[in-house]
Design a protein around this motif. Structure first.
Motif, PDB file in Angstrom:
ATOM      1  N   HIS A  23       0.814  -1.214   0.000  1.00 47.04           N
ATOM      2  CA  HIS A  23       0.000   0.000   0.000  1.00 47.04           C
ATOM      3  C   HIS A  23       0.852   1.271   0.000  1.00 47.04           C
ATOM      4  O   HIS A  23       0.578   2.213  -0.755  1.00 47.04           O
ATOM      5  N   ARG A  24       1.877   1.321   0.843  1.00 47.38           N
ATOM      6  CA  ARG A  24       2.702   2.535   0.928  1.00 47.38           C
ATOM      7  C   ARG A  24       3.354   2.848  -0.415  1.00 47.38           C
ATOM      8  O   ARG A  24       3.340   4.000  -0.881  1.00 47.38           O
ATOM      9  N   VAL A  25       3.916   1.836  -1.045  1.00 47.35           N
ATOM     10  CA  VAL A  25       4.560   2.025  -2.347  1.00 47.35           C
ATOM     11  C   VAL A  25       3.548   2.504  -3.381  1.00 47.35           C
ATOM     12  O   VAL A  25       3.815   3.419  -4.175  1.00 47.35           O
ATOM     13  N   ALA A  26       2.353   1.900  -3.366  1.00 51.55           N
ATOM     14  CA  ALA A  26       1.311   2.268  -4.331  1.00 51.55           C
ATOM     15  C   ALA A  26       0.832   3.703  -4.120  1.00 51.55           C
ATOM     16  O   ALA A  26       0.578   4.435  -5.083  1.00 51.55           O
ATOM     17  N   PHE A  27       0.698   4.114  -2.868  1.00 52.16           N
ATOM     18  CA  PHE A  27       0.322   5.503  -2.590  1.00 52.16           C
ATOM     19  C   PHE A  27       1.351   6.465  -3.182  1.00 52.16           C
ATOM     20  O   PHE A  27       0.993   7.453  -3.848  1.00 52.16           O
ATOM     21  N   LYS A  81      -4.084   4.715  -6.878  1.00 51.14           N
ATOM     22  CA  LYS A  81      -3.309   3.892  -5.941  1.00 51.14           C
ATOM     23  C   LYS A  81      -3.714   2.426  -6.059  1.00 51.14           C
ATOM     24  O   LYS A  81      -2.873   1.517  -6.026  1.00 51.14           O
ATOM     25  N   ALA A  82      -5.026   2.167  -6.208  1.00 49.25           N
ATOM     26  CA  ALA A  82      -5.509   0.792  -6.351  1.00 49.25           C
ATOM     27  C   ALA A  82      -4.921   0.136  -7.599  1.00 49.25           C
ATOM     28  O   ALA A  82      -4.600  -1.059  -7.602  1.00 49.25           O
ATOM     29  N   PHE A  83      -4.769   0.925  -8.669  1.00 50.00           N
ATOM     30  CA  PHE A  83      -4.156   0.415  -9.901  1.00 50.00           C
ATOM     31  C   PHE A  83      -2.718  -0.038  -9.637  1.00 50.00           C
ATOM     32  O   PHE A  83      -2.307  -1.135 -10.035  1.00 50.00           O
ATOM     33  N   HIS A  84      -1.945   0.804  -8.971  1.00 51.60           N
ATOM     34  CA  HIS A  84      -0.551   0.458  -8.688  1.00 51.60           C
ATOM     35  C   HIS A  84      -0.455  -0.727  -7.722  1.00 51.60           C
ATOM     36  O   HIS A  84       0.438  -1.572  -7.852  1.00 51.60           O
ATOM     37  N   TYR A  85      -1.376  -0.781  -6.769  1.00 49.99           N
ATOM     38  CA  TYR A  85      -1.364  -1.883  -5.808  1.00 49.99           C
ATOM     39  C   TYR A  85      -1.602  -3.213  -6.522  1.00 49.99           C
ATOM     40  O   TYR A  85      -0.943  -4.217  -6.233  1.00 49.99           O
ATOM     41  N   GLY A 121     -10.810  -1.544   0.557  1.00 48.38           N
ATOM     42  CA  GLY A 121     -11.861  -1.529  -0.446  1.00 48.38           C
ATOM     43  C   GLY A 121     -11.851  -2.811  -1.254  1.00 48.38           C
ATOM     44  O   GLY A 121     -10.814  -3.456  -1.425  1.00 48.38           O
ATOM     45  N   ARG A 122     -13.014  -3.177  -1.766  1.00 54.57           N
ATOM     46  CA  ARG A 122     -13.129  -4.438  -2.503  1.00 54.57           C
ATOM     47  C   ARG A 122     -12.255  -4.450  -3.762  1.00 54.57           C
ATOM     48  O   ARG A 122     -11.701  -5.481  -4.133  1.00 54.57           O
ATOM     49  N   ASN A 123     -12.117  -3.296  -4.411  1.00 52.44           N
ATOM     50  CA  ASN A 123     -11.334  -3.248  -5.646  1.00 52.44           C
ATOM     51  C   ASN A 123      -9.859  -3.557  -5.419  1.00 52.44           C
ATOM     52  O   ASN A 123      -9.195  -4.119  -6.294  1.00 52.44           O
ATOM     53  N   SER A 124      -9.328  -3.171  -4.265  1.00 51.04           N
ATOM     54  CA  SER A 124      -7.925  -3.473  -3.981  1.00 51.04           C
ATOM     55  C   SER A 124      -7.767  -4.833  -3.318  1.00 51.04           C
ATOM     56  O   SER A 124      -6.708  -5.461  -3.419  1.00 51.04           O
ATOM     57  N   LEU A 125      -8.822  -5.296  -2.652  1.00 52.58           N
ATOM     58  CA  LEU A 125      -8.739  -6.578  -1.952  1.00 52.58           C
ATOM     59  C   LEU A 125      -8.814  -7.765  -2.898  1.00 52.58           C
ATOM     60  O   LEU A 125      -8.038  -8.725  -2.774  1.00 52.58           O
ATOM     61  N   GLU A 126      -9.739  -7.728  -3.843  1.00 54.88           N
ATOM     62  CA  GLU A 126      -9.991  -8.902  -4.677  1.00 54.88           C
ATOM     63  C   GLU A 126      -8.773  -9.359  -5.486  1.00 54.88           C
ATOM     64  O   GLU A 126      -8.514 -10.567  -5.574  1.00 54.88           O
ATOM     65  N   PRO A 127      -7.988  -8.448  -6.078  1.00 56.35           N
ATOM     66  CA  PRO A 127      -6.791  -8.926  -6.787  1.00 56.35           C
ATOM     67  C   PRO A 127      -5.827  -9.682  -5.877  1.00 56.35           C
ATOM     68  O   PRO A 127      -5.245 -10.697  -6.284  1.00 56.35           O
TER      69      PRO A 127
END
Length: 248
Positions: A23-27, A81-85, A121-127
């Motif tokens: 998460h930190r890197v993605a932010f 951020k979710a994209f990068h994560y 969030g579900r969008n970052s969790l599901e991957p």
């Protein structure tokens, strides 16, 4: 005797070491995409973990530094951020913590219902789930995320919902958490809670004493669990028998 019937798993820091390497890197990558002169080093990010939810952290930081970016831009940053994560997940940068696979399987053998209860969030969790836990997803009855409740940890809403959906008494449930905020949420819902300190924790003085027990991890045969407080372990690692013991 309160037989253990349901286990509620937190995700970030509990199921996997997602925070500092994920998460930190993605932010920080998202901040760069929007030409913001923002950078969260490890110390700053650990401080921000007291706030539940990525969007809430962005907004809190914006207010802290008196930035004039809008709420709408904060939402766009969170989306980027979710994209990068997801890219970090696909690259295999997010690792499941030791003992997680073992305990998920063991709980299933004992017919213990398992939920995921997270502020992600579900969008970052599901991957992450499909990459790291794909063959274990059938062991989970429900997944409760940021979108499912109004008030997030440390409020008890997510755990209250988990208890309701499981149709168990809270006396027969236990949460596994890695943060003070998560422990507070579980205890506010009158659920026992095992705290597994995150890999980046190096200051035990800042750790809550409100958990039912606190360990350094779930452990395995070749890596024994260290107990900080709570009832003594039964074996060298956290297992069904120990979680059941914590509820009695």
């Amino acid at each position: 005797m309160n037989k253990l019937s349901a286990v509620f798993w937190d995700v970030d820091g509990t199921l996997a070491d997602t925070e500092l390497c994920g998460h930190r890197v993605a932010f920080n990558l998202a901040f760069k995409d929007f030409d913001l002169n923002w950078y969260w080093d490890k110390s700053k990010y650990l401080d921000l973990l007291r706030i539940s939810g990525g969007l809430n952290r962005i907004i809190n930081y914006r207010n802290e530094i008196y930035s004039d970016i809008t709420d709408d831009l904060c939402v766009k940053i969170q989306s980027r951020k979710a994209f990068h994560y997801k890219e970090l997940i696909d690259a295999g940068e997010i690792k499941v913590r030791e003992g997680v696979y073992r305990l998920i399987h063991e709980l299933a053998v004992f017919n213990v219902e398992q939920f995921i209860v997270t502020t992600s969030g579900r969008n970052s969790l599901e991957p992450f789930l499909h990459k790291a836990l794909n063959s274990y997803l059938n062991y989970f009855s429900k997944i409760i995320t940021y979108e499912d409740v109004i008030n997030h940890k440390p409020f008890p809403d997510a755990y209250n919902l988990a208890v309701k959906l499981s149709q168990n008494s809270n006396l027969n449930c236990i949460a596994i958490e890695d943060s003070n905020v998560g422990v507070e949420a579980a205890k506010a819902a009158n659920i026992n809670c095992l705290m597994t300190l995150p890999p980046w924790s190096n200051n035990f003085q800042n750790i809550t004493d409100k958990a039912t027990a606190c360990v350094d991890g779930l452990g395995n045969d070749n890596n024994c669990t260290k107990l900080f407080y709570g009832k003594p372990l039964i074996s060298n690692y956290v297992d069904f028998a120990y979680l059941n013991k914590l509820n009695n």
